[in-house]
Structure formats: C-alpha cells, structure tokens
Design a protein around this motif. Structure first.
Motif, PDB file in Angstrom:
ATOM      1  N   VAL A  37      59.394  12.276  31.925  1.00 28.13           N
ATOM      2  CA  VAL A  37      59.843  11.456  30.797  1.00 28.13           C
ATOM      3  C   VAL A  37      61.076  12.084  30.160  1.00 28.13           C
ATOM      4  N   LYS A  38      62.097  11.276  29.947  1.00 31.86           N
ATOM      5  CA  LYS A  38      63.263  11.694  29.183  1.00 31.86           C
ATOM      6  C   LYS A  38      63.353  10.808  27.943  1.00 31.86           C
ATOM      7  N   VAL A  39      63.761  11.399  26.821  1.00 32.71           N
ATOM      8  CA  VAL A  39      63.785  10.711  25.528  1.00 32.71           C
ATOM      9  C   VAL A  39      65.219  10.608  25.036  1.00 32.71           C
ATOM     10  N   LEU A  50      71.393  21.534  18.817  1.00 33.39           N
ATOM     11  CA  LEU A  50      70.871  21.150  20.130  1.00 33.39           C
ATOM     12  C   LEU A  50      71.989  20.647  21.029  1.00 33.39           C
ATOM     13  N   VAL A  51      72.861  19.818  20.468  1.00 28.50           N
ATOM     14  CA  VAL A  51      73.984  19.286  21.241  1.00 28.50           C
ATOM     15  C   VAL A  51      74.833  20.432  21.786  1.00 28.50           C
ATOM     16  N   ALA A  52      75.016  21.442  20.966  1.00 28.92           N
ATOM     17  CA  ALA A  52      75.872  22.571  21.355  1.00 28.92           C
ATOM     18  C   ALA A  52      75.312  23.343  22.543  1.00 28.92           C
ATOM     19  N   THR A  53      74.002  23.281  22.745  1.00 26.57           N
ATOM     20  CA  THR A  53      73.386  24.032  23.839  1.00 26.57           C
ATOM     21  C   THR A  53      73.118  23.181  25.069  1.00 26.57           C
ATOM     22  N   GLY A  54      73.405  21.870  24.987  1.00 31.92           N
ATOM     23  CA  GLY A  54      73.077  20.964  26.082  1.00 31.92           C
ATOM     24  C   GLY A  54      74.205  20.777  27.082  1.00 31.92           C
ATOM     25  N   ILE A  70      76.480  11.454  26.379  1.00 30.39           N
ATOM     26  CA  ILE A  70      75.058  11.775  26.356  1.00 30.39           C
ATOM     27  C   ILE A  70      74.901  13.222  26.797  1.00 30.39           C
ATOM     28  N   VAL A  71      74.185  13.981  25.996  1.00 34.96           N
ATOM     29  CA  VAL A  71      73.961  15.399  26.238  1.00 34.96           C
ATOM     30  C   VAL A  71      72.479  15.621  26.542  1.00 34.96           C
ATOM     31  N   ALA A  72      72.212  16.268  27.670  1.00 36.53           N
ATOM     32  CA  ALA A  72      70.836  16.568  28.056  1.00 36.53           C
ATOM     33  C   ALA A  72      70.471  17.976  27.619  1.00 36.53           C
ATOM     34  N   VAL A  73      69.281  18.123  27.039  1.00 37.44           N
ATOM     35  CA  VAL A  73      68.820  19.437  26.596  1.00 37.44           C
ATOM     36  C   VAL A  73      67.295  19.460  26.608  1.00 37.44           C
ATOM     37  N   ARG A  74      66.745  20.607  26.915  1.00 37.70           N
ATOM     38  CA  ARG A  74      65.294  20.797  26.886  1.00 37.70           C
ATOM     39  C   ARG A  74      64.939  21.537  25.601  1.00 37.70           C
TER      40      ARG A  74
END
Length: 478
Positions: A37-39, A50-54, A70-74
């Motif tokens: 699942v991606k949100v 969070l954006v800065a680390t994605g 779109i920025v992906a981050v866990r």
C-alpha cells in the motif's frame, strides 16, 4: 496486491479528525495481510522535513497553476507519496480553512490537483510498482475516477470510501473547464449536484465499488434523513455499497504502553486508571465527586449533539459527576462550554483546542466518554474509550450502534454490555442515558466488569482489513 490510497490527511503526520487516523492505520493492517500500500497525501508545510528526505518519483510542469512533484518516503511504517505543489498546499494554518475560518477559495483546485496526481500514478505507475486498485477517501479524492475515465486509457479499478457524506466538495458549475472536467459528465447521473459540481458525487458515481465506515451508516445513507441528497444515487448503486467498520491502531492506543498517561494499566490490573483520573481532574480544575468523571473529546459542532449536552449539564452536576471537555469548532459552542466552566466551576472544565496527548490522558483517566452525535458514520473516540475502559455513552446511530453494546437488563444478565446507548437522539433520552451511567457507576462490581469487557472487545483492524481486501479482490479480478 498493490493498493494506492489517496486522501487529504494521514496520522501522525497531518490530522484534523478521524479520517487521518484511518489513513494512518489501514495500510499497516493491509500490509500485515500481504498487500503493498502506498498513501498519496498533499505535502503540507508540516511535512517539509519528510519531503527533504524523500525521493522525487513524478513531476508535473503545470498542476492546476504551478509546477508540482511527487516525493516518495518511508516513515512510521508507511510508504508515503507526498504531493509537493507550493501554489496549492504551502500555506499556514488549517489545511482546509483560511485565516477567516472559511474554506480556502481554491479548495476545488487544490484537491483536483490531488485527484489528478493520483490518477497519473494509477495510469503510469511508479517504476515497477503499479496499483491494482485505487482507494479514494472522501470528497478530496472524488475527482480521481473522473480523470481516469476521461483519459480513455486502461486503468485500475477504483473504490470510493465515504467517511462523512456531509462533506461533499461543492463548487460552481463554471469551474468545469478550470478543473479539466468534460461537460458531458455534468449530468444528474454524473458529477452534477443541484446545479453544482460535487467531488463526492463524482467519486460515488464513477467508482467501481463504494464503501463506508460502518454497516449501520451504509444502511442509513440510503435514506433521505442521512443521505444528504445522495441517497437516490446510493440506492441505485446499493449492490456496490458495503459498510466496513473502522478500527484503531492498537499500538498507538494502548493503556498498557501509552506514554501520555501518568500511569499505565490493563484489563488485568485497573489500578493505574485512578492516577490518570486525578491528573485529568487537576488539568481541568475539577473537584473530585462521588459520581463518574465524564469526558468529551470532539469537534464542537451541531452534528455531535453538543447542544443536548449543554442541556444536560445540570443533571450531570446533580448526579455528583464531573465533565472534562476538549475540542474546538463552532464559536457559539466554544463560548457555551467556556461559560459552563465558569457557571459550574469545579464540576465542568473546558479546554478549547486540539491536543493529541491530552486526548490520550482523558481516555486513560475518565470513567465514561460522551458521544451524543445526531449522526456518526463510524466514530473512533468510542473505540478508544472501549480500549481504555472508558465506557462510551452513545447515540444509537451509525458506527456507534455497531460498536457499543448497551447495558440494558438483557445485556447485563448475559454479561456482554460495554457501554450505554440511547435513542431517539434528543436531550431527554440523553439525560436518561447519563442517569443510567451514573447508576451503573455506583455498582462497583458491575462497573469494573463492564470496564474489563470493554477493554477486551476487539477494536483493531484485522477483520476490517480482510473485508477491504475482499472488496479489492472482487473488482481487481474483473
């Protein structure tokens, strides 16, 4: 199975209400059952770190007025996709409301952008990850299936989840072109709602399946009383509608491990609850009485039936009970509860605002939680109450009816009661429910048994996650 969630908020990152808690919890429960699942949520200012680390995974030259990506981050056990679009989401304060406490005038463009971005992920995928199903949540994601339909390309199946039908995302019909919507969809069977565009109606009309957050609310939505003008459409799509009860994150809401409590406790040992009660009384300026400590943790709105609670304050005081109120909302109700704290000093305490840690402490320290909602799609605070042995006193509507077992004579004899229900939903019957609760509280053995039963009642996501997967599988196979 790959599933894309599209929503406007997600706990613990950004939250204004129960929607965020659901979006933060369901993907974890689905992942535990094998789903990926991606949100997708907007990258509000609070998410800047969070954006800065994605990692950037998709770009838009012009997303309704400006560039976006779109920025992906866990983070926190979730795979997040953050829609960074400064012209749409980089603004202070409430994510929906401007400084004047009214909707941002461009909310249609903002959440059309969210829907469009979700549609592009659905159509193109992200690398080798492509969703089998897209689950849109509430009106903010309602245009996604429209953009999929208009693309003319093969697309994943779409589930529309209604968390609260009262919020429909309405805008003027003159916005069709600006929102990139085909005029041939502006019909009573499409996105038109009494001459306006309805994001929520669009999602209901053009999705493959529709879910809502409790079985009783699913049935209520088919009636004019609760359907908010969409009951006809929902009756026409009744075979595609199902009610799946919300759950809660048992790791976040655990009286045995909650760091917001001054003392932890469990169904086996309830001793710590008294220390939490003393802390709540101190924080709210309450004088301990011989009755229960009631709490209210809520948006202060007419929907929540809080005018009825104001009518019942003399009864609460007469019963030797006390009340702690935490919430923010309609100015008239805010002023009324602040005034009640003065008029009933020592018996009623009010904090206007939103405080997540305080809400945990109140669940841990109160004896009962009041939820007199006129309608309630599911409700989460009663589930938190059950988990913490804070017995819910609820109106018999929506998810409140589905989650609390009323302490009537039959249920007490069968030893299955977990709270108190009342109907019809008016101040007189609410008063009777408060009086019944106080009478139960004066029977310590009965009360302790109800507390332990409530704390053992299943309120997690396991069963509901399976139900969501069953819905996804039923359409992804077509």
């Amino acid at each position: 199975m790959n599933v894309l969630f599209v929503a406007s908020e997600c706990a613990p990152f950004i939250k204004t209400g129960g929607l965020a808690d659901v979006i933060g919890a369901v993907p974890k429960a689905l992942a535990a059952q094998g789903a990926s699942v991606k949100v997708l949520i907007p990258a509000y200012p609070a998410l800047a770190s969070l954006v800065a680390t994605g990692q950037s995974v998709m770009d838009f030259d012009d997303l309704f007025g400006g560039p976006a990506r779109i920025v992906a981050v866990r983070a926190k056990g979730l795979d997040l996709l953050l829609l960074e679009a400064a012209h749409l989401f980089d603004r202070p304060g409430n994510i929906y409301l401007g400084p004047n406490a009214l909707d941002w005038p461009d909310n249609d463009m903002r959440f059309a952008g969210l829907s469009f971005a979700g549609a592009q992920i659905a159509l193109k995928g992200l690398g080798d990850w492509r969703p089998d199903v897209v689950n849109c949540h509430d009106w903010q994601a309602g245009l996604l299936p429209v953009y999929l339909r208009q693309s003319g390309e093969p697309a994943p199946q779409v589930v529309m989840t209604i968390h609260n039908i009262a919020f429909q995302g309405l805008c003027d019909a003159t916005r069709l072109t600006a929102l990139g919507l085909d005029t041939d969809l502006f019909t009573p069977d499409g996105i038109e709602y009494f001459g306006k565009i309805s994001f929520l109606k669009a999602g209901i009309a053009l999705s493959d399946k529709i879910t809502t957050v409790s079985p009783t609310y699913a049935a209520e939505l088919l009636t004019p009383e609760f359907g908010m003008g969409l009951d006809g459409l929902l009756r026409a799509r009744q075979s595609d509608l199902s009610g799946i009860l919300n759950g809660i994150d048992l790791d976040v809401w655990s009286p045995e491990a909650d760091e917001a409590l001054v003392a932890t406790y469990s169904a086996r040992s309830l001793k710590g609850k008294a220390r939490n009660r003393a802390e709540v009384e101190a924080r709210f300026g309450l004088t301990p009485g011989d009755g229960p400590l009631f709490c209210l943790i809520s948006r202060l709105t007419a929907q929540k039936g809080l005018d009825m609670l104001l009518d019942c304050l003399p009864l609460i005081v007469e019963q030797g009970a006390t009340l702690a109120v935490l919430g923010t909302g309609e100015p008239d109700l805010e002023r009324a509860f602040v005034a009640a704290s003065r008029d009933y000093a020592g018996s009623v305490g009010t904090i206007i605002g939103y405080d997540e840690e305080m809400s945990h402490l109140m669940q841990g320290g109160s004896d009962a939680i009041l939820i007199p909602s006129r309608f309630e799609p599911c409700g989460l605070t009663q589930l938190y109450g059950l988990r913490y042995g804070t017995l819910p006193v609820v109106a018999r509507t929506g998810g409140l009816a589905d989650t609390v077992i009323d302490a009537n004579e039959a249920a007490l004899l069968a030893e299955c009661a977990t709270g108190v229900q009342f109907a019809p939903v008016n101040a007189t019957m609410f008063g009777h429910a408060i009086a019944r609760t106080c009478a139960l509280y004066r029977q310590p053995k009965v009360w302790a048994a109800m507390m332990r039963r409530a704390m053992r009642h299943p309120v997690g996501w396991d069963l509901s996650a399976t139900a969501y997967l069953n819905v996804y599988q039923s359409i992804s196979e077509h």
